[in-house]
Design a protein around this motif. Structure first.
Motif, short mmCIF file in Angstrom:
data_model
loop_
_atom_site.label_atom_id
_atom_site.label_comp_id
_atom_site.label_asym_id
_atom_site.label_seq_id
_atom_site.Cartn_x
_atom_site.Cartn_y
_atom_site.Cartn_z
N TYR A 168 0.83 -1.29 0.18
CA TYR A 168 -0.01 -0.14 -0.05
C TYR A 168 0.88 1.20 -0.01
CZ TYR A 168 0.99 -0.27 5.16
OH TYR A 168 1.73 -0.39 6.27
N ASP A 169 0.27 2.36 -0.25
CA ASP A 169 1.10 3.82 -0.36
C ASP A 169 0.64 4.44 0.65
OD1 ASP A 169 2.60 5.95 -1.50
OD2 ASP A 169 0.56 6.77 -2.10
N ILE A 170 1.60 5.38 1.28
CA ILE A 170 1.35 6.15 2.10
C ILE A 170 1.66 7.59 1.86
CG2 ILE A 170 1.88 7.08 4.82
CD1 ILE A 170 3.10 4.29 5.21
N ASP A 171 0.84 8.48 1.80
CA ASP A 171 1.00 9.91 1.29
C ASP A 171 0.62 10.90 2.40
OD1 ASP A 171 0.94 12.29 0.12
OD2 ASP A 171 -0.99 11.96 -0.95
N TRP A 172 1.74 11.57 2.89
CA TRP A 172 2.04 12.37 3.95
C TRP A 172 1.60 13.81 3.75
CZ3 TRP A 172 5.04 16.45 4.50
CH2 TRP A 172 6.29 16.41 3.76
N MET A 173 1.49 14.12 2.32
CA MET A 173 1.43 15.40 1.82
C MET A 173 0.01 16.33 2.28
SD MET A 173 2.43 15.41 -2.16
CE MET A 173 2.82 17.23 -2.25
N THR A 174 0.21 17.39 3.08
CA THR A 174 -0.83 18.16 3.47
C THR A 174 -1.55 18.71 2.18
OG1 THR A 174 0.30 20.17 3.32
CG2 THR A 174 0.51 18.92 5.08
N ALA A 214 8.94 11.14 6.45
CA ALA A 214 7.99 12.36 7.13
C ALA A 214 6.95 11.44 7.99
CB ALA A 214 7.34 12.63 5.62
N VAL A 215 6.55 10.04 7.51
CA VAL A 215 5.54 9.25 8.37
C VAL A 215 5.80 9.04 9.56
CG1 VAL A 215 4.88 8.35 5.86
CG2 VAL A 215 6.33 7.21 7.35
N HIS A 219 4.37 15.79 13.58
CA HIS A 219 3.87 16.94 12.96
C HIS A 219 3.50 16.90 11.51
CE1 HIS A 219 8.32 17.30 11.64
NE2 HIS A 219 7.64 17.96 10.49
N ALA A 220 3.69 15.73 10.92
CA ALA A 220 3.29 15.26 9.33
C ALA A 220 2.26 14.60 9.49
CB ALA A 220 4.47 14.97 8.64
N PRO A 221 0.77 15.21 8.91
CA PRO A 221 -0.08 14.30 9.00
C PRO A 221 -0.19 13.45 7.84
CG PRO A 221 -0.85 16.51 8.16
CD PRO A 221 0.79 16.65 8.75
N ILE A 222 -0.86 12.35 8.02
CA ILE A 222 -0.90 11.33 6.88
C ILE A 222 -2.01 11.74 6.10
CG2 ILE A 222 -1.22 8.88 6.25
CD1 ILE A 222 1.61 9.71 7.71
N ARG A 246 -4.54 13.43 9.55
CA ARG A 246 -3.91 13.58 11.02
C ARG A 246 -2.74 12.99 11.00
NH1 ARG A 246 -4.73 9.49 14.13
NH2 ARG A 246 -6.46 7.90 13.63
N PRO A 247 -1.73 13.33 12.18
CA PRO A 247 -0.71 12.62 12.57
C PRO A 247 -0.96 11.14 13.13
CG PRO A 247 -0.52 14.55 13.57
CD PRO A 247 -2.02 14.58 13.11
N MET A 248 -0.27 10.14 12.61
CA MET A 248 -0.51 8.77 13.04
C MET A 248 0.68 8.11 13.29
SD MET A 248 -3.05 7.65 10.06
CE MET A 248 -3.80 6.14 11.01
N SER A 249 0.52 7.28 14.45
CA SER A 249 1.78 6.50 14.76
C SER A 249 1.89 5.51 13.90
CB SER A 249 1.57 5.91 16.14
OG SER A 249 0.76 4.81 16.18
N ALA A 250 3.22 4.60 13.69
CA ALA A 250 3.30 3.43 12.90
C ALA A 250 2.22 2.21 13.02
CB ALA A 250 4.83 3.06 13.22
N GLY A 251 1.85 2.40 14.24
CA GLY A 251 1.06 1.14 14.88
C GLY A 251 -0.48 1.58 14.14
N GLU A 252 -0.76 2.68 14.26
CA GLU A 252 -1.98 3.26 13.56
C GLU A 252 -2.06 3.08 12.10
OE1 GLU A 252 -3.60 6.67 16.74
OE2 GLU A 252 -1.93 7.30 15.46
N ILE A 253 -0.93 3.69 11.45
CA ILE A 253 -0.79 3.33 9.98
C ILE A 253 -0.79 1.78 9.60
CG2 ILE A 253 0.72 3.48 8.17
CD1 ILE A 253 1.93 5.79 9.31
#
Length: 268
Positions: A168-174, A214-215, A219-222, A246-253
């Motif tokens: 899967y892809d993770i996009d952190w851009m605001t 960034a992830v 301070h970097a929201p996913i 919103r900001p997320m931990s590795a576990g939340e992601i």
């Protein structure tokens, strides 16, 4: 038709359409007359404004039958909203663009997405498509984003490999950064002297959008977690996404991605 389909209450008159679409008056008149004659659009006799016409209802009524994958995607997005309590969407590829064809959100969400918005299929957008695309299309996608930056081209290829391996892809851009990158991607008619600056900015935005660190920053929201839905031949049908914003931990992601991938397995 896309112009008249834009959300909002703006009234589009002949001069507005000519200016917005950069058509000459003769061409615009011929197109609008044909569309009006066929019932695709109507023109208010008082305001002279054009609007979508009744013939579109006939087409809309057939969409779920003609495009069953669209219906499947929309229903999957609705289930994801319940599972993750986050907005969810369906993105499809249309030529050189990506189109948001469905957007669902929790009842208490204030997030608004313009449905049918076109996004250029160029870095940093479309990783969830490019990572599962064929090699030729991947090379073209990388070239559109890297320009003449060989190091960035290698990094983009690495991102595609990492994304497909992860699943899967993770996009952190605001949203603001994504909007700015989109505007730069759509710029074409600029003076020759300015083109190198635009190209450099596009490279900078692309680099920012694939920052691997960034992830992990609080301070970097996913913005988006997405993955493709493939058919039996491995061809991409559409991408399914959730939007934490919103900001997320590795576990939340990982937990959110697990729910996304479970839904994709269900419909694939």
């Amino acid at each position: 038709m896309e112009l008249l389909s834009r959300p909002g209450e703006r009234k589009w008159r002949f001069s507005d359409i000519v200016r917005e679409l950069e058509l000459n008056q003769a061409t615009a008149h011929a197109i609008l007359k044909t569309l009006t004659d066929r019932g695709w659009i109507t023109r208010d006799p008082a305001t002279k404004a054009f609007a979508l016409g009744p013939a579109l209802a006939l087409i809309a009524a057939q969409l779920d039958h003609a495009r069953p994958t669209a219906l499947v995607g929309r229903e999957a997005a609705r289930r994801l909203v319940v599972t993750t309590e986050m907005p969810a969407s369906v993105v499809e590829r249309a030529g050189a663009d990506l189109v948001l064809t469905a957007f669902e959100r929790p009842a208490d969400s204030v997030v608004v997405a313009p449905i049918h918005e076109r996004i250029p299929y160029t870095p940093p957008f479309g990783v969830a498509f490019a990572a599962w695309d064929n090699e030729e299309s991947q090379r073209a996608w990388v070239q559109r984003g890297a320009a003449d930056d060989a190091a960035l081209a290698r990094r983009l290829h690495d991102v595609l490999d990492e994304t497909s391996a992860r699943g899967y892809d993770i996009d952190w851009m605001t949203p603001a950064l994504a909007q700015a990158a989109r505007v730069l991607g759509n710029l074409s008619a600029v003076p020759t002297s300015v083109r190198p600056i635009i190209d450099r900015l596009r490279v900078e935005f692309t680099s920012a959008g694939i920052d691997p660190d960034a992830v992990t920053q609080d301070h970097a929201p996913i913005a988006t977690i997405s993955a493709p839905v493939l058919d039996r031949d491995g061809q991409i049908q559409f991408a399914l996404a959730v939007h934490p914003l919103r900001p997320m931990s590795a576990g939340e992601i990982q937990a959110t991605a697990a729910a996304l991938l479970a839904e994709i397995r269900r419909i694939s």
